[in-house]
Scaffold this active site. Structure first.
Site, short mmCIF file in Angstrom:
data_model
loop_
_atom_site.label_atom_id
_atom_site.label_comp_id
_atom_site.label_asym_id
_atom_site.label_seq_id
_atom_site.Cartn_x
_atom_site.Cartn_y
_atom_site.Cartn_z
N LYS A 133 0.86 -1.20 0.00
CA LYS A 133 0.00 0.00 0.00
C LYS A 133 0.89 1.24 0.00
O LYS A 133 1.96 1.25 0.62
CB LYS A 133 -0.89 -0.04 1.24
CG LYS A 133 -1.98 1.02 1.32
CD LYS A 133 -2.83 0.78 2.56
CE LYS A 133 -3.92 1.82 2.73
NZ LYS A 133 -4.72 1.61 3.95
N SER A 154 -9.65 1.81 3.18
CA SER A 154 -8.80 2.55 2.28
C SER A 154 -7.78 1.71 1.51
O SER A 154 -7.11 2.23 0.61
CB SER A 154 -8.03 3.63 3.07
OG SER A 154 -7.24 3.03 4.06
N SER A 183 -9.74 -0.74 7.35
CA SER A 183 -9.23 -0.53 6.00
C SER A 183 -8.54 -1.70 5.35
O SER A 183 -8.17 -1.60 4.17
CB SER A 183 -8.30 0.69 5.97
OG SER A 183 -9.07 1.86 6.12
#
Lengths: 468, 101
Positions: free
Chosen positions: A74, A149, A173
């Site tokens: 990420k 997210s 997330s």
């Protein structure tokens, strides 16, 4: 391919690392334009690393436990020498000056970092629609969100671009996008995985964890990235144990199902899919114990006071001085303001203002301190519940993936997507989401939560379910 | 609570500007969210600090300097938005007025 499949190919000599990496890169090249999982693919580096690993294997050298396994990271975890932007315009030109601990450990295990995945800006979102670098689509249905997210990481795994990816989880997330994309997502016990080199969102909630097609692969990555880190003072001095998955019998397992999970917030069809999944444990000898935890109804409210407060503090560091995008201004104040005005997206501004408000004189007692006390109360109630049950189970999300743009203009509706996931972050306990069915093809996730330190137990229970 | 009156102060503290065109929607969103979290006011909770660690343990390290390598130092310098010829970070002065003698 799973991690096990990949390592078997290498062991048998049926594929080289370069062939595996080329295969994934080709798939990403052909299909990711349509999905947007990656912000950047480290093509040249991945190929170079693949060739090195093949050469070392040829020479009979010892290789790490994830040697030649491609993994996506990420965009809020630092990879030295690469841009790390946290999904934000304000860091679009920031080059990471060190490796985050998780990346350092993956590299030591000879994993191949194949690229950085898209995310909501500074992890603030539940749909991966707030990134400065564009939206990510759900590979299962490209008219829908992947969740957030860590939507890029979830999409990368679901689309078969990588066998495993890292996400970060502050209020769900990892688990929420995992659920919406039909993959496994795990948030470890707070402190089990180092946060050194993870861009801080809300420091008392954030944890890094794996997202994969199965629990075995998630556990394999966790064994490498987890463990004490002297560079993270919130990292536990004793490692959270993670033996090989055993999938022991679930006979006698006490499953707590909070009645607050099945109320007016949840889609009734989704509720029945999740209940059917829990019943599979019961059919094998587990026992359901209904748990009444009224404090869970206030969990989201606690989260949306404390998290913005911590976020607003953490984002103060983007001050137009030492790194990042800088806007013009004739004085230092003007420059900082211009930079932050132009560099932050609307959701970030909203949350930072909220955080500033709840911490401001005149309001800090009523909002922030009250929420902190309530959070401690929630933690104690959850710990007490584990005296009677071994695990809490329920839905990961109240709905399946929604249409792109559907909730974008209504923040509160968006926030309600996290109603079941914030609990584990508030309490610091581990939580796993595994696929357990679908509604007209759209995935549904089952969430398992356990006492702090029960990471191995949860993964075992998830693994058991997968073997059915 | 009149959020509209406070918005400019909050924005000043938060370090960014709010355009007139954004104001109305921003206020609406914040009022909606604050309206939701208001439910905490009805909770009867004893005032207590948060115990951060889910698992207790001492994670302190020795207070020793671990200097950066030359390449790490250079990477930091390369990120400076502006620097002098001798590698000092360049920025506007914090004091934007002359000090009186």
């Amino acid at each position: 391919m799973t991690i096990k499949d990949i390592l078997k190919h290498y062991e048998e000599g049926s594929m080289t690392t370069r062939q595996v990496v080329d295969g994934y890169l080709e798939k990403i090249g052909n299909e990711d334009t349509d999905i947007g999982a990656f912000v950047e693919v480290f093509e040249a580096d991945a190929r170079l690393q693949a060739d090195e690993i093949d050469a070392r294997r040829e020479r009979g050298e010892d290789l790490g436990p994830l040697a030649g396994v491609p993994i996506a990271i990420k965009d809020n975890m630092l990879v030295m020498g690469k841009v790390a932007s946290g999904g934000s315009r304000i860091l679009e030109n920031y080059n990471a000056t060190y490796n985050s601990t998780v990346v350092e450990r993956l590299k030591s295990a000879d994993a191949i970092i194949i690229g950085r995945t898209n995310m909501d800006e500074f992890a603030s979102g539940s749909s991966t629609e707030t990134s400065h670098f564009g939206i990510t689509k759900n590979p299962i249905d490209k008219t829908r969100v992947p969740g957030g997210s860590s939507g890029g990481s979830a999409a990368a795994v679901a689309a078969g671009f990588v066998p495993v990816a890292l996400g970060s989880d502050t209020g769900g997330s990892i688990r929420q996008p995992a659920s919406l994309c039909g993959v496994v997502g795990f948030k470890p016990t707070y402190g089990a995985v180092s946060r050194f080199g993870l861009m801080a969102m809300a420091s008392s909630f954030d944890q890094i964890g794996p997202m994969a097609m199965n629990v075995d692969d998630a556990a394999a990555v966790l064994r490498v990235i987890g463990g004490h880190d002297p560079q993270d003072s919130t990292s536990h001095s004793e490692d959270v144990a993670l033996p090989e998955l055993a999938s022991d019998s679930v006979k006698g397992l006490k499953i707590g199902v909070p009645k607050q999970f099945f109320n007016e917030n949840i889609d009734p069809v989704l509720a029945s899919v999740v209940k059917e999944a829990i019943d599979k444990y019961v059919a094998a000898g587990a026992e359901i114990i209904e748990v009444d935890l009224p404090i869970l109804e206030s969990a989201l409210a606690m989260y949306y006071v404390i998290m913005p407060a911590e976020l607003s503090s953490n984002l103060n560091r983007y001050d137009a001085l030492q790194y990042g995008r800088v806007s013009a201004g004739e004085t230092i104040n003007a420059q900082v303001k211009a930079t932050r005005t132009e560099g932050f997206g609307n959701e970030i501004k909203r949350r930072v203002l909220l955080g500033t408000f709840v911490l401001s004189a005149g309001y800090v007692d009523a909002y922030y301190k009250k929420a902190v006390s309530a959070r401690q109360e929630l933690r104690e109630k959850i710990e007490e519940s584990f005296a009677d049950v071994d695990v809490l189970m329920g839905p990961t999300t109240p709905t399946v993936a929604w249409k792109l743009g559907e909730k974008f203009d209504d923040p509160l509706t968006m926030y309600l997507a996290d109603i079941y996931t914030v609990i584990a972050n508030l309490a610091g306990i581990p939580a796993l989401s595994i696929p357990c069915g679908d509604i007209e093809g759209l995935p549904v996730g089952l969430q398992l939560m356990g006492p702090a330190g029960s990471d191995a137990k949860l993964l075992d229970l998830g693994h058991w379910y997968e073997q059915l | 609570m009149n959020l509209n009156k406070q918005l400019d102060t909050l924005a000043e503290l938060a370090g960014f500007n709010i355009a007139d065109s954004e104001r109305e929607q921003l206020l609406k969103d914040m009022e909606s969210i604050l309206g939701y979290v208001e439910q905490l006011q009805d909770m009867e909770v004893e005032s207590k600090p948060f115990v951060r660690d889910a698992i207790k343990g001492d994670s302190h390290r020795d207070d020793l300097v671990d200097p950066a390598s030359e390449s790490e130092r250079q990477a930091v310098l390369d990120n400076f938005p502006a620097k002098t010829s001798d590698d000092l970070l360049e920025a506007h002065g914090v004091l934007d007025h002359k000090l009186s003698k």
